[in-house]
Design an enzyme around this catalytic site. Structure first.
Site, PDB file in Angstrom:
ATOM      1  N   ILE A 287       0.854  -1.183   0.000  1.00 11.90           N
ATOM      2  CA  ILE A 287       0.000   0.000   0.000  1.00 11.90           C
ATOM      3  C   ILE A 287       0.894   1.239   0.000  1.00 11.90           C
ATOM      4  CG2 ILE A 287      -1.764   1.270   1.272  1.00 11.90           C
ATOM      5  CD1 ILE A 287      -2.546  -1.420   2.590  1.00 11.90           C
ATOM      6  N   SER A 288       0.676   2.171  -0.935  1.00 10.58           N
ATOM      7  CA  SER A 288       1.391   3.441  -1.006  1.00 10.58           C
ATOM      8  C   SER A 288       2.900   3.184  -1.166  1.00 10.58           C
ATOM      9  CB  SER A 288       1.076   4.290   0.221  1.00 10.58           C
ATOM     10  OG  SER A 288       1.590   5.587   0.087  1.00 10.58           O
ATOM     11  N   SER A 289       3.711   3.507  -0.163  1.00 13.72           N
ATOM     12  CA  SER A 289       5.143   3.199  -0.258  1.00 13.72           C
ATOM     13  C   SER A 289       5.361   1.713  -0.521  1.00 13.72           C
ATOM     14  CB  SER A 289       5.847   3.601   1.043  1.00 13.72           C
ATOM     15  OG  SER A 289       7.216   3.276   1.004  1.00 13.72           O
TER      16      SER A 289
ATOM     17  N   ALA B  93       3.273  -0.169  -2.152  1.00 12.87           N
ATOM     18  CA  ALA B  93       2.894  -0.401  -3.544  1.00 12.87           C
ATOM     19  C   ALA B  93       4.044  -0.035  -4.479  1.00 12.87           C
ATOM     20  CB  ALA B  93       1.653   0.416  -3.890  1.00 12.87           C
TER      21      ALA B  93
ATOM     22  N   HIS C 217      -6.212   8.776  -1.770  1.00 13.99           N
ATOM     23  CA  HIS C 217      -5.008   7.949  -1.658  1.00 13.99           C
ATOM     24  C   HIS C 217      -5.222   6.731  -0.765  1.00 13.99           C
ATOM     25  CE1 HIS C 217      -0.767   7.001  -1.824  1.00 13.99           C
ATOM     26  NE2 HIS C 217      -0.667   7.058  -0.508  1.00 13.99           N
TER      27      HIS C 217
END
Length: 430
Positions: free
Chosen positions: A156-158, A160, A297
């Site tokens: 997830i996010s970083s 991802a 986000h």
């Protein structure tokens, strides 16, 4: 993301291995293996191998781990941690159902973000975080005789972004990846030591598919083997890693996998979602992309990991699904005006096993008729109603909750329902 601690942490104690060796007098040193982690709890593993950036390794092994298990690497977001990823996603519960092992890497640097920008991170064996994560995989494969053809990455996010990096650096290791709110491999690249690339985060870096693909191929020059499949997720209103990155990821991975940028299939599995598949039409297409209209986000929601699991192909083998729980609780409140009301229902799984798909039955007070609802499908609109889970909230972990609700007309009685059954089990009402 709301995080609720689930299980205690433990550390693997090398001393246990020494005690075991003392009991098994003749056990040869050459055949001794690292002590396996305890099951059904999150365990920190130390001394797992080369680890240039001082990552921590957390491991979850289910009670019913298979003989040659698959491995999922679940990578956390900035400011997160391995334990936070464990508590905030359903990968451990899915492991309980299907018998695979989950690795949760954890950053120790102050930013709590993974390195997806340095030249070292963007090269196979170059150093930094990807090398440490590869060591975690090697340790797990060796310890559990894991199936090296079934190793997957998600984040997830970083995390991802790291999923993109891992699949680029180690295409021979991973079978597939699923990236929730990420950017393409190499998009965040910097040469000044900075961890942040504003042009990439702002969605202003664009390349041709060939250029994006070349960045991936440059991470492991000369590699000609099979490349991992990729699933990408993004919200159209993402204000941290802007939405154009979604299209650039699609361009990159369709090129890397040698498939057309024209979707082979397009559908909407959930209202507001657009899913496109490239190179094939089924659940295991080379590239799958899910766009969430109006979502920011923090798009990850409970249930999405099950869709990633389907993309990986891990939901078609392993132990049978766990039985439904034996206990539940529903908290119901209403907010009324004139002839209308809204009702909020919170369903809590107070049992010891996860619920996989659910139906909540209750009877509306006389004179009430549901006009619309959220979090579930409600049928019929009056009398004895059955609320059926949405696709994104069908799993409820032990001690976890799902919130749903509806709007209704009333003829004077604006009370909430007083009794509920969940999959046929009577729930405590409060």
């Amino acid at each position: 993301m709301s995080i609720t601690p689930r299980r205690p942490l433990r550390s693997v104690l090398p001393a246990l291995l020494l005690l075991l060796a003392a009991v098994l007098f003749a056990a040869p040193t050459a055949s001794a293996r690292t002590e396996a982690a305890p099951t059904a709890t999150l365990t920190e593993i130390t001394d797992f191998g080369t680890n240039p950036s001082n990552l921590q390794m957390y491991l979850y092994v289910p009670d019913n781990v298979t003989a040659h298990p698959a491995v999922v690497v679940a990578v956390h977001y900035c400011t997160g941690s391995g334990p936070a990823m464990y508590n905030g996603t359903e990968w451990a519960q899915l492991a309980d159902t299907y018998g695979f092992v989950v690795i949760y890497p954890s950053v120790t640097r102050s930013s709590k973000c993974f390195d997806v920008s340095s030249p070292q991170a963007l090269k196979r064996g170059g150093g930094s975080d990807p090398v440490g994560i590869k060591s975690m995989i090697d340790w797990t494969v060796s310890t559990y005789s894991a199936d090296t053809s079934r190793i997957y990455a998600t984040g997830i996010s970083s995390g991802a972004m790291m999923t993109n990096v891992l699949l680029g650096d180690y295409p021979d290791v991973f079978a597939a990846g699923a990236a929730f709110s990420g950017v393409p491999f190499g998009c965040f690249a910097t040469t000044d030591g900075s961890e942040w690339n504003s042009a990439c985060s702002g969605g202003t870096i664009t390349h041709t598919p060939q250029e994006w693909g070349d960045l991936v191929r440059a991470a492991y020059p000369g590699y000609t083997g099979t490349r991992p499949r990729m699933q990408v997720w993004h919200g159209t209103e993402d204000d941290v890693l802007r939405y154009p990155n979604f299209g650039e990821e699609i361009k990159q991975w369709t090129n890397v996998l040698g498939v057309s940028q024209t979707p082979a299939a397009t559908d909407s599995p959930v209202s507001g979602w657009t899913r496109t598949r490239y190179g094939a039409t089924g659940d295991r297409a080379p590239v799958e992309a899910i766009s969430l209209q109006g979502v920011g986000h923090n798009l990850y929601a409970w249930g999405m990991a099950s869709r990633a699991l389907t993309f990986f192909g891990l939901d078609s083998s392993g132990p049978a699904p766990q039985p439904q729980p034996g206990a539940c609780k529903v908290t119901a409140t209403t907010n009324a005006w004139n002839t209308g009301l809204t009702a909020s229902l919170t369903i809590t799984n107070t049992g010891t096993t996860a619920i996989n798909t659910w139906q909540l039955a209750f009877t509306l007070p006389t004179g009430q008729t549901i006009t619309n609802g959220w979090g579930a499908t409600y049928t019929p609109s009056s009398g004895t109603v059955t609320a059926t889970n949405a696709t994104y909230n069908g799993t409820i972990a032990p001690n976890a909750s799902v919130s749903i609700g509806y709007q209704a007309n009333h003829g004077g009685n604006s009370a909430a329902p007083g009794a509920f059954t969940l999959n046929g089990t009577t729930c405590t009402a409060s």
